[in-house]
Design a protein around this motif. Structure first.
Motif, PDB file in Angstrom:
ATOM      1  N   GLY A 100       0.529  -0.806  -0.208  1.00 18.83           N
ATOM      2  CA  GLY A 100      -0.432   0.033  -0.352  1.00 18.83           C
ATOM      3  C   GLY A 100       0.618   1.108  -0.107  1.00 18.83           C
ATOM      4  O   GLY A 100       0.129   2.648   0.159  1.00 18.83           O
ATOM      5  N   LEU A 101       2.500   1.239   0.104  1.00 21.79           N
ATOM      6  CA  LEU A 101       2.734   2.800   0.313  1.00 21.79           C
ATOM      7  C   LEU A 101       3.697   2.236  -0.825  1.00 21.79           C
ATOM      8  O   LEU A 101       4.023   1.451  -1.872  1.00 21.79           O
ATOM      9  CB  LEU A 101       4.068   2.233   1.243  1.00 21.79           C
ATOM     10  CG  LEU A 101       3.660   2.457   2.624  1.00 21.79           C
ATOM     11  CD1 LEU A 101       4.380   2.468   3.385  1.00 21.79           C
ATOM     12  CD2 LEU A 101       2.492   4.176   2.570  1.00 21.79           C
ATOM     13  N   LEU A 102       4.375   3.051  -1.735  1.00 19.76           N
ATOM     14  CA  LEU A 102       4.870   4.046  -3.316  1.00 19.76           C
ATOM     15  C   LEU A 102       6.354   3.100  -2.017  1.00 19.76           C
ATOM     16  O   LEU A 102       6.495   4.213  -1.247  1.00 19.76           O
ATOM     17  CB  LEU A 102       4.608   4.960  -3.644  1.00 19.76           C
ATOM     18  CG  LEU A 102       4.565   5.528  -4.628  1.00 19.76           C
ATOM     19  CD1 LEU A 102       4.755   4.276  -6.251  1.00 19.76           C
ATOM     20  CD2 LEU A 102       4.558   6.665  -5.509  1.00 19.76           C
ATOM     21  N   HIS A 103       7.498   3.055  -2.891  1.00 24.37           N
ATOM     22  CA  HIS A 103       8.602   3.044  -2.574  1.00 24.37           C
ATOM     23  C   HIS A 103       9.621   4.082  -3.571  1.00 24.37           C
ATOM     24  O   HIS A 103       9.880   3.279  -4.739  1.00 24.37           O
ATOM     25  CB  HIS A 103       9.110   1.870  -2.482  1.00 24.37           C
ATOM     26  CG  HIS A 103       8.073   1.027  -1.736  1.00 24.37           C
ATOM     27  ND1 HIS A 103       7.316   0.383  -1.420  1.00 24.37           N
ATOM     28  CD2 HIS A 103       8.793   1.027  -0.273  1.00 24.37           C
ATOM     29  CE1 HIS A 103       6.787   0.053  -0.789  1.00 24.37           C
ATOM     30  NE2 HIS A 103       7.857   0.035   0.536  1.00 24.37           N
ATOM     31  N   LEU A 104      10.393   4.790  -3.409  1.00 25.08           N
ATOM     32  CA  LEU A 104      10.952   5.938  -4.120  1.00 25.08           C
ATOM     33  C   LEU A 104      12.656   5.660  -3.219  1.00 25.08           C
ATOM     34  O   LEU A 104      12.489   6.640  -2.262  1.00 25.08           O
ATOM     35  CB  LEU A 104      10.501   7.762  -4.226  1.00 25.08           C
ATOM     36  CG  LEU A 104       8.980   7.574  -4.474  1.00 25.08           C
ATOM     37  CD1 LEU A 104       8.698   8.956  -5.012  1.00 25.08           C
ATOM     38  CD2 LEU A 104       8.777   7.656  -5.675  1.00 25.08           C
ATOM     39  N   ALA A 105      13.156   4.764  -4.719  1.00 24.08           N
ATOM     40  CA  ALA A 105      14.591   5.250  -3.758  1.00 24.08           C
ATOM     41  C   ALA A 105      15.830   6.293  -4.539  1.00 24.08           C
ATOM     42  O   ALA A 105      15.418   6.729  -5.813  1.00 24.08           O
ATOM     43  CB  ALA A 105      15.171   3.186  -4.400  1.00 24.08           C
ATOM     44  N   THR A 106      16.594   6.759  -3.723  1.00 20.69           N
ATOM     45  CA  THR A 106      16.955   7.357  -4.638  1.00 20.69           C
ATOM     46  C   THR A 106      18.097   6.717  -4.414  1.00 20.69           C
ATOM     47  O   THR A 106      18.858   5.210  -4.497  1.00 20.69           O
ATOM     48  CB  THR A 106      17.922   8.611  -3.082  1.00 20.69           C
ATOM     49  OG1 THR A 106      18.646   7.253  -2.245  1.00 20.69           O
ATOM     50  CG2 THR A 106      16.868   8.965  -2.648  1.00 20.69           C
ATOM     51  N   ALA A 107      18.992   7.197  -5.870  1.00 19.31           N
ATOM     52  CA  ALA A 107      20.600   6.606  -6.248  1.00 19.31           C
ATOM     53  C   ALA A 107      21.428   6.998  -6.999  1.00 19.31           C
ATOM     54  O   ALA A 107      20.974   8.924  -8.058  1.00 19.31           O
ATOM     55  CB  ALA A 107      19.792   5.552  -7.364  1.00 19.31           C
ATOM     56  N   HIS A 108      22.115   7.612  -7.044  1.00 20.56           N
ATOM     57  CA  HIS A 108      23.277   7.971  -7.847  1.00 20.56           C
ATOM     58  C   HIS A 108      24.936   7.880  -8.874  1.00 20.56           C
ATOM     59  O   HIS A 108      25.401   8.007  -9.110  1.00 20.56           O
ATOM     60  CB  HIS A 108      24.527   8.527  -6.732  1.00 20.56           C
ATOM     61  CG  HIS A 108      23.422   9.367  -5.910  1.00 20.56           C
ATOM     62  ND1 HIS A 108      22.965   8.796  -4.556  1.00 20.56           N
ATOM     63  CD2 HIS A 108      23.298  10.877  -4.706  1.00 20.56           C
ATOM     64  CE1 HIS A 108      22.046   9.777  -3.251  1.00 20.56           C
ATOM     65  NE2 HIS A 108      22.262  11.048  -4.057  1.00 20.56           N
ATOM     66  N   ASP A 109      24.040   6.095  -8.707  1.00 25.99           N
ATOM     67  CA  ASP A 109      25.221   5.600  -9.578  1.00 25.99           C
ATOM     68  C   ASP A 109      24.990   4.316  -9.806  1.00 25.99           C
ATOM     69  O   ASP A 109      23.123   3.659  -9.175  1.00 25.99           O
ATOM     70  CB  ASP A 109      26.265   4.961  -8.818  1.00 25.99           C
ATOM     71  CG  ASP A 109      26.486   4.817  -7.783  1.00 25.99           C
ATOM     72  OD1 ASP A 109      25.654   3.650  -7.446  1.00 25.99           O
ATOM     73  OD2 ASP A 109      26.978   4.712  -6.630  1.00 25.99           O
ATOM     74  N   LEU A 110      25.437   3.644 -10.411  1.00 24.28           N
ATOM     75  CA  LEU A 110      24.810   1.671 -11.440  1.00 24.28           C
ATOM     76  C   LEU A 110      24.485   0.980 -10.176  1.00 24.28           C
ATOM     77  O   LEU A 110      23.667   0.477 -10.070  1.00 24.28           O
ATOM     78  CB  LEU A 110      25.384   1.282 -12.263  1.00 24.28           C
ATOM     79  CG  LEU A 110      25.260   0.308 -13.530  1.00 24.28           C
ATOM     80  CD1 LEU A 110      23.733   0.331 -14.149  1.00 24.28           C
ATOM     81  CD2 LEU A 110      26.393   0.020 -13.718  1.00 24.28           C
TER      82      LEU A 110
END
Length: 176
Positions: free
Chosen positions: A93-103
């Protein structure tokens, strides 16, 4: 779960706090709002969140909390935001937004099932004006490796999003 992922995201920060109410009203209906506010103590952070949540809900915005899934559920957020490993185990039920800076971080977000990735920094930012940036070419190269939608972050504003020709983007200063 949301049917569509917003294209435009406002991210809260200590430096844009005074502008947030007005910024939430200016955003197109159905945009996204990521609440961080790490500078506040727990009680003050919750109080500020509730104030901004009320405005954001009134505008039809998606509200994401940079905290645990448990806290996001308790506070009434639509999802969570942070480094890929901080978003799991998944909470239904939650949206999961991940941070990323590289491959590596994009690969981790792919494996762990993120709903979207905020890839940064595309351009120099006010908080890190001399820091390393991806630039448009590297941003696109990395974005192609994501199995989920990519949200451009870092020095973004409407002009840069247009020049980058990227439909999903987020900003702190660029939308405040």
């Amino acid at each position: 779960m949301l049917k569509t992922l917003p294209r435009l995201w406002l991210i809260s920060d200590e430096r844009n706090d005074a502008e947030l109410e007005a910024a939430l009203h200016r955003l197109p209906r159905g945009s996204g709002f990521i609440y961080r506010h790490y500078h506040l103590g727990d009680a003050e952070r919750l109080h500020r969140f509730r104030t901004l949540r009320r405005i954001a809900r009134g505008q039809g915005h998606t509200i994401i909390l940079s905290d645990s899934a448990l806290t996001a559920t308790e506070w009434g957020a639509d999802g969570i935001y942070g480094p890929p490993r901080s978003l799991w185990p998944r909470r239904r039920g939650l949206l999961h937004l991940a941070t990323a800076h590289d491959l590596h971080e994009i690969g981790l977000a792919n494996r762990l099932g993120a709903d979207a990735v905020l890839l940064s920094p595309v351009f120099a930012t006010r908080s890190h004006p001399d820091g390393d940036v991806l630039g448009p070419a590297r941003f696109r190269l990395l974005a192609r490796q994501s199995q989920v939608p990519v949200i451009a972050l870092g020095g973004m504003d409407a002009n840069r999003a247009s020049a980058l020709d990227w439909s999903r983007w987020a900003a702190i200063d660029g939308l405040s």
